[in-house]
Design a protein around this motif. Sequence first.
Motif, PDB file in Angstrom:
ATOM      1  N   ALA A   1       5.273 106.895   7.255  1.00  0.00           N
ATOM      2  CA  ALA A   1       4.561 108.086   6.785  1.00  0.00           C
ATOM      3  C   ALA A   1       3.657 108.684   7.851  1.00  0.00           C
ATOM      4  O   ALA A   1       3.611 109.901   8.034  1.00  0.00           O
ATOM      5  N   ALA A   2       2.936 107.803   8.585  1.00  0.00           N
ATOM      6  CA  ALA A   2       1.998 108.293   9.594  1.00  0.00           C
ATOM      7  C   ALA A   2       2.728 109.150  10.627  1.00  0.00           C
ATOM      8  O   ALA A   2       2.221 110.194  11.053  1.00  0.00           O
ATOM      9  N   ALA A   3       3.914 108.729  11.024  1.00  0.00           N
ATOM     10  CA  ALA A   3       4.671 109.483  12.028  1.00  0.00           C
ATOM     11  C   ALA A   3       5.070 110.855  11.487  1.00  0.00           C
ATOM     12  O   ALA A   3       5.025 111.852  12.215  1.00  0.00           O
ATOM     13  N   ARG A   4       5.434 110.907  10.201  1.00  0.00           N
ATOM     14  CA  ARG A   4       5.819 112.204   9.612  1.00  0.00           C
ATOM     15  C   ARG A   4       4.618 113.160   9.600  1.00  0.00           C
ATOM     16  O   ARG A   4       4.729 114.321   9.963  1.00  0.00           O
ATOM     17  N   VAL A   5       3.447 112.627   9.186  1.00  0.00           N
ATOM     18  CA  VAL A   5       2.253 113.468   9.134  1.00  0.00           C
ATOM     19  C   VAL A   5       1.898 113.938  10.542  1.00  0.00           C
ATOM     20  O   VAL A   5       1.597 115.115  10.763  1.00  0.00           O
ATOM     21  N   ARG A   6       1.987 113.028  11.512  1.00  0.00           N
ATOM     22  CA  ARG A   6       1.640 113.374  12.892  1.00  0.00           C
ATOM     23  C   ARG A   6       2.566 114.489  13.400  1.00  0.00           C
ATOM     24  O   ARG A   6       2.110 115.470  13.999  1.00  0.00           O
ATOM     25  N   ASP A   7       3.858 114.349  13.158  1.00  0.00           N
ATOM     26  CA  ASP A   7       4.805 115.380  13.607  1.00  0.00           C
ATOM     27  C   ASP A   7       4.430 116.739  13.039  1.00  0.00           C
ATOM     28  O   ASP A   7       4.463 117.749  13.721  1.00  0.00           O
ATOM     29  N   ARG A   8       4.073 116.730  11.742  1.00  0.00           N
ATOM     30  CA  ARG A   8       3.783 118.006  11.091  1.00  0.00           C
ATOM     31  C   ARG A   8       2.496 118.615  11.643  1.00  0.00           C
ATOM     32  O   ARG A   8       2.439 119.823  11.876  1.00  0.00           O
ATOM     33  N   VAL A   9       1.494 117.759  11.897  1.00  0.00           N
ATOM     34  CA  VAL A   9       0.236 118.280  12.423  1.00  0.00           C
ATOM     35  C   VAL A   9       0.431 118.824  13.836  1.00  0.00           C
ATOM     36  O   VAL A   9      -0.078 119.884  14.187  1.00  0.00           O
ATOM     37  N   LEU A  10       1.222 118.113  14.657  1.00  0.00           N
ATOM     38  CA  LEU A  10       1.448 118.580  16.028  1.00  0.00           C
ATOM     39  C   LEU A  10       2.218 119.898  16.023  1.00  0.00           C
ATOM     40  O   LEU A  10       2.022 120.759  16.882  1.00  0.00           O
ATOM     41  N   ALA A  11       3.084 120.068  15.028  1.00  0.00           N
ATOM     42  CA  ALA A  11       3.838 121.316  14.953  1.00  0.00           C
ATOM     43  C   ALA A  11       2.975 122.458  14.416  1.00  0.00           C
ATOM     44  O   ALA A  11       3.167 123.617  14.768  1.00  0.00           O
ATOM     45  N   HIS A  12       2.016 122.129  13.541  1.00  0.00           N
ATOM     46  CA  HIS A  12       1.133 123.152  12.962  1.00  0.00           C
ATOM     47  C   HIS A  12      -0.318 122.736  13.129  1.00  0.00           C
ATOM     48  O   HIS A  12      -0.935 122.258  12.184  1.00  0.00           O
ATOM     49  N   PRO A  13      -0.883 122.916  14.341  1.00  0.00           N
ATOM     50  CA  PRO A  13      -2.260 122.444  14.573  1.00  0.00           C
ATOM     51  C   PRO A  13      -3.275 123.130  13.656  1.00  0.00           C
ATOM     52  O   PRO A  13      -4.350 122.580  13.417  1.00  0.00           O
ATOM     53  N   ASP A  14      -2.940 124.298  13.106  1.00  0.00           N
ATOM     54  CA  ASP A  14      -3.897 124.998  12.251  1.00  0.00           C
ATOM     55  C   ASP A  14      -4.156 124.274  10.933  1.00  0.00           C
ATOM     56  O   ASP A  14      -5.068 124.642  10.192  1.00  0.00           O
ATOM     57  N   LEU A  15      -3.340 123.229  10.623  1.00  0.00           N
ATOM     58  CA  LEU A  15      -3.562 122.482   9.381  1.00  0.00           C
ATOM     59  C   LEU A  15      -4.817 121.623   9.454  1.00  0.00           C
ATOM     60  O   LEU A  15      -5.353 121.205   8.430  1.00  0.00           O
ATOM     61  N   ILE A  16      -5.284 121.355  10.684  1.00  0.00           N
ATOM     62  CA  ILE A  16      -6.425 120.445  10.848  1.00  0.00           C
ATOM     63  C   ILE A  16      -7.660 121.029  10.177  1.00  0.00           C
ATOM     64  O   ILE A  16      -7.948 122.220  10.280  1.00  0.00           O
ATOM     65  N   GLY A  17      -8.366 120.134   9.474  1.00  0.00           N
ATOM     66  CA  GLY A  17      -9.561 120.573   8.768  1.00  0.00           C
ATOM     67  C   GLY A  17      -9.278 120.866   7.307  1.00  0.00           C
ATOM     68  O   GLY A  17     -10.196 121.001   6.505  1.00  0.00           O
ATOM     69  N   GLU A  18      -8.002 120.935   6.956  1.00  0.00           N
ATOM     70  CA  GLU A  18      -7.676 121.254   5.563  1.00  0.00           C
ATOM     71  C   GLU A  18      -7.201 120.008   4.832  1.00  0.00           C
ATOM     72  O   GLU A  18      -6.888 118.992   5.435  1.00  0.00           O
ATOM     73  N   THR A  19      -7.122 120.136   3.502  1.00  0.00           N
ATOM     74  CA  THR A  19      -6.526 119.075   2.711  1.00  0.00           C
ATOM     75  C   THR A  19      -5.130 119.532   2.319  1.00  0.00           C
ATOM     76  O   THR A  19      -4.965 120.536   1.631  1.00  0.00           O
TER      77      THR A  19
END
Lengths: 448, 341
Positions: free
Chosen positions: A133-151
């Motif tokens: 799961a951690a790898a999936r979340v990391r991939d998604r965050v790296l692809a969409h850095p604007d998600l950081i800070g959100e839930t």
Amino acid sequence: MTDATATQTPPRRGGLLELDARTRRRNAAEARFRLYGLIAVGIGMLALVLLLISVLSSGLGAFQQTSLRLDVTLTEKALDKTGSRDPEVMKKVTTITYGKLLEQALAKTIEDKGIVIDGLSKTDIKDMISKDAAARVRDRVLAHPDLIGETVPFTVLANGRIDGYLKGRVTMDSAQRDSNVSPNQLLLADALRADGTLYKAFNWAFITAPDASELRPEAAGLGVAILGSAYMMIVVLCLSLPLGVATSIYLEEFAPKNRITDLIEVNISNLAAVPSIVFGILGLAIFINFAGLPQSAPIVGGLVLTLMTLPTIIISTRAALKAVPPSIRDAALGIGASKMQSIFHHVLPLAMPGILTGTIIGLAQALGETAPLLLIGMVAFVREYPDAPPEGFFDPASALPVQVYNWTQRADPAFVERASGAIIVLLVFLLAMNAVAILLRRRFERRW
Amino acid sequence: MKSAKFAVSVIALAAAAGVAEARDQIQIAGSSTVLPYATIVAEAFGENFDFPTPVVEGGGSGAGRKKLCEGVGENTIDIANSSSRIKQSDIDTCKANGVDEIMEVRIGYDGIVFASDVNGAEFAFTPADWYNALAAKVMVDGALVDNPNKSWSDVNAALPAQAIQAYIPGTKHGTREVFDVKVLEAGCEATGAAEAMKAAGDEKAEGCLALRTDGASVDIDGDYTETLARLDANKTAIGVFGLSFYENNTDKLRVATMDGIVPSTDSIATGEYPVSRPLFFYVKKAHIGVIPGLKEYVEFFVSDEMAGPDGPLAAYGLVSDPELAATQAMIANETPMAPLN
């Protein structure tokens, strides 16, 4: 006249409808023989049914997978300390950090829902979630850095043992003794399942995802293996069909009948009977050590399987050519066609259904072949998808039967289910190919 | 021969048409004991670095080292996993093929455990018990005789009266080597059979490794999954497993003690549990800097994050190496291994 025949044949004792002892014996022998035949068919069917039941019962579970719905708070402090959103900097954050965020998210969910389980430890909570799961979340965050800070709501895989619990493989009883899962986790799974956070759904990832290591059987899929098998089949088809058909036409229609062609014919029949592992040894020696082709690549697998499939295709093509009546050839030649014209315009089209059937059966055989692939490095742990052809032919890949072999050797019991699931996928492919062969024969076959 | 080579190369080149790119993923082969650890590291490496996930192949320690020594170049593997130390013959082959510098990386220790069906009896073994149960010739009243023992209680009155039936790894496994040395030879010494053999003219006491052939001991050439299936069919048998395999199947297996010690990562790390061995991998130094990510992978493998006592490898059953820091320094300096002594 009538008197003469009457004296020649001894008069039959009893009536025609009354059976004598010998006839009865012969009839009984026939009835017994039929019974033996029926028993043989029955045993065959029983074996097939048992095989299917055992594969289906242990493998169908692989098509369902347990997931968790989690709202993950992607805190800036953890994921991008500098706040620069620079992908190079953000890549330094490993999956371990992401794993912690997931753990916090699950802990928060448990708290919000008011689930209370005595003695539930932090590790228990962490181990509910798949390490994938951690790898999936990391991939998604790296692809969409604007998600950081959100839930952000994520759907992540649950641990293999929890999945096993939902499928009945893991029980409260076995969890007591199992060092990888605790009864508390199972209680938590029950509670989460009741409110829909934990649920079972169709497992597309099983078809599309690459293989996974022993720590995360829940994430293992057949994606690379299916691609690898498909690439190999393309290579086999592109090489063995033209080679096989050309050989057969020459041998059947043009070649003079002499010792050399006899020798070739005998050798082709012999090649068809050579054990497939021999082709693997040959492939290792010639294609990898001698020609320097890469290890674990579908091109080498395809070349080796081509060698194996060629005799099958040649033999069936020659049979198909032979079955075309000579009158067709004679008629074509008679109205002035050249030999080549008679073959390409008349004989080959009529032989086509037989050729295609032979080719498809040969391909199906090649698809299920494992032994030669063992030697050329296809039995490997490959997680990267091969590129699109033609470059992809040279990238490492796995193959379907090899994946089955691979998974049966893994220590985690969840891989047993995966292996049987892979067998089901392989069987579906084989059945589909055989069905196409039958269809082609039905559709185009001509009888004289 | 030349024309044949030319023809094959032409076919290969025609197929390769324009695909002359360099290999960009690491290739690893070797021991099936190290394989699960290598796949765990490879997977995490592919996730966290910009390099592609390495390709990891099994095949056995010996086969892996042989492949490593085939030569230098993109068509040869970069790393050989091995559950036993490299042999001088391997190093010689390597030298002959131009592989001069190899780096030896010890990743940790693996324990070998003796286990039976989870509902079976408790066993507390010593190496001598195993020797007396499985060897072809054992000491009875001071003389070497053909093994007369039928049940475990014949061997040692403290053991359950259960017929001797053992599934041990076949000779192609690295595990068997450890079993031979740490269990059979130790038991042979302890029972005095080794001395009797030497007195009888067998100077190296090679008879210690001869096993009885009446079916009480069965070699398993497949994997531990096969041994587990045999135990499932025969509930009173004892099987030999790797510690990590046992840790993943604790719900099905009951582990036996050896010399009174329960096998665990702790008891192996402290050296109390006697049947353990180091695990290695060997890196072809000439490939560092040529194959992208090779050094990073090796460094990542032995980092505290992966191979440390709290890392995922330890969670899977690897006993962490207490001298991991020395290995890390060795890799940072790219020190090749010293000649075997």
